[in-house]
Design a protein around this motif. Structure first.
Motif, mmCIF file in Angstrom:
data_model
loop_
_atom_site.group_PDB
_atom_site.id
_atom_site.type_symbol
_atom_site.label_atom_id
_atom_site.label_comp_id
_atom_site.label_asym_id
_atom_site.label_seq_id
_atom_site.Cartn_x
_atom_site.Cartn_y
_atom_site.Cartn_z
ATOM 1 N N PHE A 86 0.848 -1.190 0.000
ATOM 2 C CA PHE A 86 0.000 0.000 0.000
ATOM 3 C C PHE A 86 0.883 1.240 0.000
ATOM 4 C CE2 PHE A 86 -2.610 -3.321 1.903
ATOM 5 C CZ PHE A 86 -3.842 -3.135 1.285
ATOM 6 N N TRP A 97 -4.520 3.673 5.019
ATOM 7 C CA TRP A 97 -4.974 2.380 4.494
ATOM 8 C C TRP A 97 -5.598 1.489 5.573
ATOM 9 C CZ3 TRP A 97 -5.264 2.513 -0.470
ATOM 10 C CH2 TRP A 97 -4.333 3.244 -1.217
ATOM 11 N N GLN A 100 -8.409 -0.759 4.490
ATOM 12 C CA GLN A 100 -8.029 -1.778 3.505
ATOM 13 C C GLN A 100 -7.185 -2.875 4.170
ATOM 14 O OE1 GLN A 100 -7.976 1.709 2.670
ATOM 15 N NE2 GLN A 100 -9.982 1.144 1.855
ATOM 16 N N ASP A 103 -9.221 -5.553 5.824
ATOM 17 C CA ASP A 103 -9.998 -6.331 4.858
ATOM 18 C C ASP A 103 -9.122 -7.301 4.081
ATOM 19 O OD1 ASP A 103 -11.791 -7.339 3.046
ATOM 20 O OD2 ASP A 103 -12.441 -5.419 2.257
ATOM 21 N N PHE A 104 -7.986 -6.835 3.587
ATOM 22 C CA PHE A 104 -7.178 -7.642 2.669
ATOM 23 C C PHE A 104 -6.135 -8.524 3.353
ATOM 24 C CE2 PHE A 104 -8.900 -4.336 -0.070
ATOM 25 C CZ PHE A 104 -9.310 -5.088 -1.170
ATOM 26 N N CYS A 110 0.097 -8.131 3.538
ATOM 27 C CA CYS A 110 -0.084 -6.689 3.416
ATOM 28 C C CYS A 110 1.083 -5.923 4.043
ATOM 29 C CB CYS A 110 -1.388 -6.259 4.089
ATOM 30 S SG CYS A 110 -2.858 -6.898 3.251
ATOM 31 N N GLN A 322 -10.610 6.124 -0.223
ATOM 32 C CA GLN A 322 -10.429 4.834 0.443
ATOM 33 C C GLN A 322 -10.692 4.934 1.944
ATOM 34 O OE1 GLN A 322 -7.923 6.814 -0.212
ATOM 35 N NE2 GLN A 322 -6.032 6.295 0.830
ATOM 36 N N PRO A 326 -14.797 3.140 2.452
ATOM 37 C CA PRO A 326 -13.963 1.944 2.339
ATOM 38 C C PRO A 326 -14.689 0.729 1.778
ATOM 39 C CG PRO A 326 -14.442 2.438 4.644
ATOM 40 C CD PRO A 326 -14.873 3.626 3.850
ATOM 41 N N ASN A 330 -13.085 -1.033 -1.312
ATOM 42 C CA ASN A 330 -12.593 -2.398 -1.124
ATOM 43 C C ASN A 330 -13.248 -3.368 -2.095
ATOM 44 O OD1 ASN A 330 -11.113 -1.299 0.937
ATOM 45 N ND2 ASN A 330 -12.188 -2.340 2.593
ATOM 46 N N ARG A 334 -11.390 -5.614 -4.842
ATOM 47 C CA ARG A 334 -11.553 -7.074 -4.839
ATOM 48 C C ARG A 334 -12.080 -7.587 -6.175
ATOM 49 N NH1 ARG A 334 -10.516 -10.306 -0.979
ATOM 50 N NH2 ARG A 334 -10.206 -9.551 1.160
#
Length: 342
Positions: A86, A97, A100, A103-104, A110, A322, A326, A330, A334
């Motif tokens: 990121f 971030w 994000q 979530d990711f 990450c 973002q 979000p 997101n 995705r």
């Protein structure tokens, strides 16, 4: 580009720089005359970071020396999964971030970095240290130092400019690229000269070319600029505690000079030709519908530059999309990753 046209651009852009800085100085004078016994630049420095900055749900804080500069980053997720880096914009840091990351991190390794000069990363001295070739080299060395050959780049604003240039120079190192509220350097330079509306919206770019004055402008009233651009009516994904996380880092002495040096180091007077990049690198560029800094016509130039590009407009969002929306962002990311099997 002819010498005459180049000189024309130099004169015109320098006049804009003077114009916007004079306006800011007039603003300083008005503030002083209204209250000559109170300084609008008094800072409320805090020694302890806000609790959200050390919340373990975002990952582990680490440091790594890349390209001769120590970068701070927050790592989460499984290191055996694809690396997702990121790259934040201006004036932000890894925390932009936060939505994000949570979530990711279930599906990716990450790594949310503080770019050089930001947050807890090292602040090299001098404007030249922030030229884009150095910023691209930071990302390349980061991927290598993390033991990978390729990565997914998720970027915003200035981070997108860097990620886009990284994709141009090292397409073999990119699984896929997402740029939020961002552009390529070529698209921006061409649009700012051809489009009066984009030139008007980019007023701050001319302001930031001057020394000292931009820093003073952003520092006014305890960095009130963050409330103005990130706290929006009817939106609650960014609150006052999040703003305190930003202010914790940017209240520090000289913390704003390196980020503003990104603009000073990379301002261009040329008019680059459009070169089509045909490498098969999946690329998504998403702009906010209510962005006050970027015209959507920039997307048309980007489509001429990249043969594998998807573009989108995220409705009911502004520049810091973002953080503002979000869930929408997101899902957009995705869907893009799923579509391209990344």
């Amino acid at each position: 580009m002819s010498v005459l046209l180049w000189l024309q651009r130099v004169v015109y852009y320098n006049l804009l720089t003077v114009y916007y800085n004079v306006l800011v100085l007039i603003g300083f004078a008005v503030v002083y005359l209204k209250n000559p016994f109170s300084s609008p630049w008094t800072q409320k420095l805090k020694l302890e970071p806000p609790a959200r900055l050390t919340d373990p749900k975002y990952g582990v804080h680490k440091y790594i020396k890349v390209n001769g500069t120590v970068l701070h980053y927050v790592e989460s997720g499984d290191p055996s999964k694809p690396l997702m880096i990121f790259v934040h914009g201006f004036p932000e840091f890894w925390y932009s971030w936060r939505h994000q990351i949570v979530d990711f991190q279930k599906d990716y390794w990450c790594v949310a970095i503080d770019l050089r000069g930001y947050g807890d990363s090292e602040r090299p001295e001098g404007v030249a240290a922030y030229q884009i070739q150095n910023l691209v080299a930071d990302i390349k060395d980061l991927v290598i130092q993390l033991g990978r050959e390729k990565c997914i780049l998720i970027s915003h604003d200035w981070g997108g400019l860097i990620a886009c240039q990284f994709r141009n120079q090292h397409p073999e190192m990119v699984y896929g690229l997402v740029m939020l509220a961002s552009i390529s350097s070529t698209a921006w330079v061409r649009e700012i000269w051809n489009n009066p509306e984009q030139r008007k919206q980019s007023w701050y770019v001319f302001l930031y070319r001057a020394p000292v004055i931009p820093e003073k402008a952003l520092l006014m009233n305890d960095l009130e600029v963050y409330e103005k651009v990130m706290l929006l009516p009817g939106k609650n994904n960014t609150d006052k505690e999040d703003i305190e996380c930003y202010k914790y880092w940017f209240r520090r002495p000289f913390a704003l000079t390196p980020p503003i040096n990104y603009y000073r180091a990379n301002f261009r007077f040329d008019f680059p030709e459009i070169v089509e990049h045909k490498e098969n690198v999946p690329m998504l560029v998403a702009h906010a519908a209510n962005d006050h800094y970027l015209c959507h016509s920039l997307l048309d130039t980007l489509k001429k530059e990249y043969s594998t590009i998807e573009t989108a407009i995220v409705e009911n969002t502004s520049h810091f999309l973002q953080q503002e929306e979000p869930e929408k962002v997101n899902k957009l990311i995705r869907d893009f990753l799923s579509k391209n099997n990344i």
